[in-house]
Design a protein around this motif. Sequence first.
Motif, PDB file in Angstrom:
ATOM      1  N   ALA A 226      23.218  39.878  71.024  1.00 38.69           N
ATOM      2  CA  ALA A 226      23.353  41.218  70.441  1.00 38.69           C
ATOM      3  C   ALA A 226      24.109  41.202  69.120  1.00 38.69           C
ATOM      4  N   GLU A 227      25.236  40.459  69.056  1.00 41.14           N
ATOM      5  CA  GLU A 227      26.029  40.465  67.823  1.00 41.14           C
ATOM      6  C   GLU A 227      25.248  39.865  66.659  1.00 41.14           C
ATOM      7  N   LYS A 228      24.554  38.764  66.898  1.00 38.38           N
ATOM      8  CA  LYS A 228      23.753  38.150  65.843  1.00 38.38           C
ATOM      9  C   LYS A 228      22.591  39.055  65.443  1.00 38.38           C
ATOM     10  N   ASP A 229      21.918  39.644  66.448  1.00 33.35           N
ATOM     11  CA  ASP A 229      20.784  40.523  66.160  1.00 33.35           C
ATOM     12  C   ASP A 229      21.218  41.750  65.363  1.00 33.35           C
ATOM     13  N   LEU A 230      22.300  42.377  65.800  1.00 35.87           N
ATOM     14  CA  LEU A 230      22.782  43.556  65.084  1.00 35.87           C
ATOM     15  C   LEU A 230      23.170  43.200  63.657  1.00 35.87           C
ATOM     16  N   GLY A 231      23.736  42.023  63.463  1.00 39.42           N
ATOM     17  CA  GLY A 231      24.082  41.591  62.115  1.00 39.42           C
ATOM     18  C   GLY A 231      22.871  41.551  61.205  1.00 39.42           C
ATOM     19  N   VAL A 232      21.762  41.002  61.715  1.00 37.29           N
ATOM     20  CA  VAL A 232      20.522  40.929  60.931  1.00 37.29           C
ATOM     21  C   VAL A 232      19.970  42.317  60.663  1.00 37.29           C
TER      22      VAL A 232
END
Length: 423
Positions: free
Chosen positions: A92-98
């Motif tokens: 989630a954290e990586k996806d939200l960053g993108v």
Amino acid sequence: MGDYRDRLSHLPDDFLLQILSWLPTKDALVTSLLSKRWRFLWASVPRLSYDLRLHNNSGPVFSQFVDRSLLLHKAPILESLNIKIGSICYTAEKDLGVWVRIAVDRCARELDISYCSGVEPVRLPKCLFSCRTLTVLKLENLSLVDASSFVCFQSIKTLRLIDVKYLDDQSLPRIISCCSSLEDLVVQRCPGDNVKVVTVTALCLKTLSLHKSSQAFEGDDDGFLINAPKLKRLDIEDYWGGFCYIENMPEVVEANVDVIYKNTEKLLGSVTSVKRLALCLITSDAAYPAGTIFSELVHLELCTCAPRWWDLLTRLIEDSPKLRVLKLRQKHIRRAPSPRASWKQPVTLPKCLLFHLETFKWELYEGSQKQKEVAMFILKHAIRLKTAIISPKPTSTLLEKHEMLKELSSSPRGSSSCELLFD
């Protein structure tokens, strides 16, 4: 059915895009199967909305769908991006960053991100804090610990921060100070948010909501400091104690104050300009400074869950000369047994009863001795009363309701035109 589809397909693209923009992106994308005309129409929708729950709570499926649809999206400006994601998305954290970086690059104007509650909030990329195009930012259960001293939210008018984690006490004031156009602010505290005192200083702010409902907050050193000279509406709910100090707020017209502070004099003493007021307090003597007059108040809603609530009611009807609507209701479970002390009626008849009160409503009426005394006093002395609505508690028996109706119907009324209704 074919004729209906033909008529829909002949509508202008701009009109169809408006319709599609209010659908979840998953549903909007399905319309690409209708015909060649519809195949790529969804890709120009200015508003995108993603919800993990619409993808059977499958994290990988959801992430892949959002990735692909954002890459295919071709609208010149991204008006709004709404994402509801949960901990089941392990990236989630990586996806939200993108996704947030894409929104910033596409000059997004509204960003609404909600992460599931009950788990450690995830961080957002630093590029968010320099997005100059955002006018609306709504975040839930996310971390802003990376919000550095360089925050530029010059266009934000609406800021909603629900269960957000900050770096320290100064983080939130710093963020708010960088929102020079801020008009609408919502802050809901959460345990472990790294904040003791929420300080709000906003010169253009018009509406403010402050909530603190978790029992993890203890002691009198958790609170709110507010300086908002243009504020019109205030909503504060704090069920676990603390304080709220207000300065320079002379234009408030509507306020909801639902708190368990031992002293609310500085709070209520700063909102004497209100026209509509909803109150739930545990104090009557220290509710507001002696001599205070609510000269513009026309609509009052008072919660009856606190002990000696009737004493606060007496003060309020004496100090609100223009009151037209009075509503009594027990919003919460009664916080303590009612004391045996009798209700002291006003020494002189309040001006609002003699000249202005037109509507009296009591919800969840129980018919206790003190409730009867209050109800009968108002019915007897409200000379201009037009309507009195009594709504008994749902648990009242038919016999109890009949007794309430008989007692109040036979009580003297100061207004010959008053209609007494049992709801």
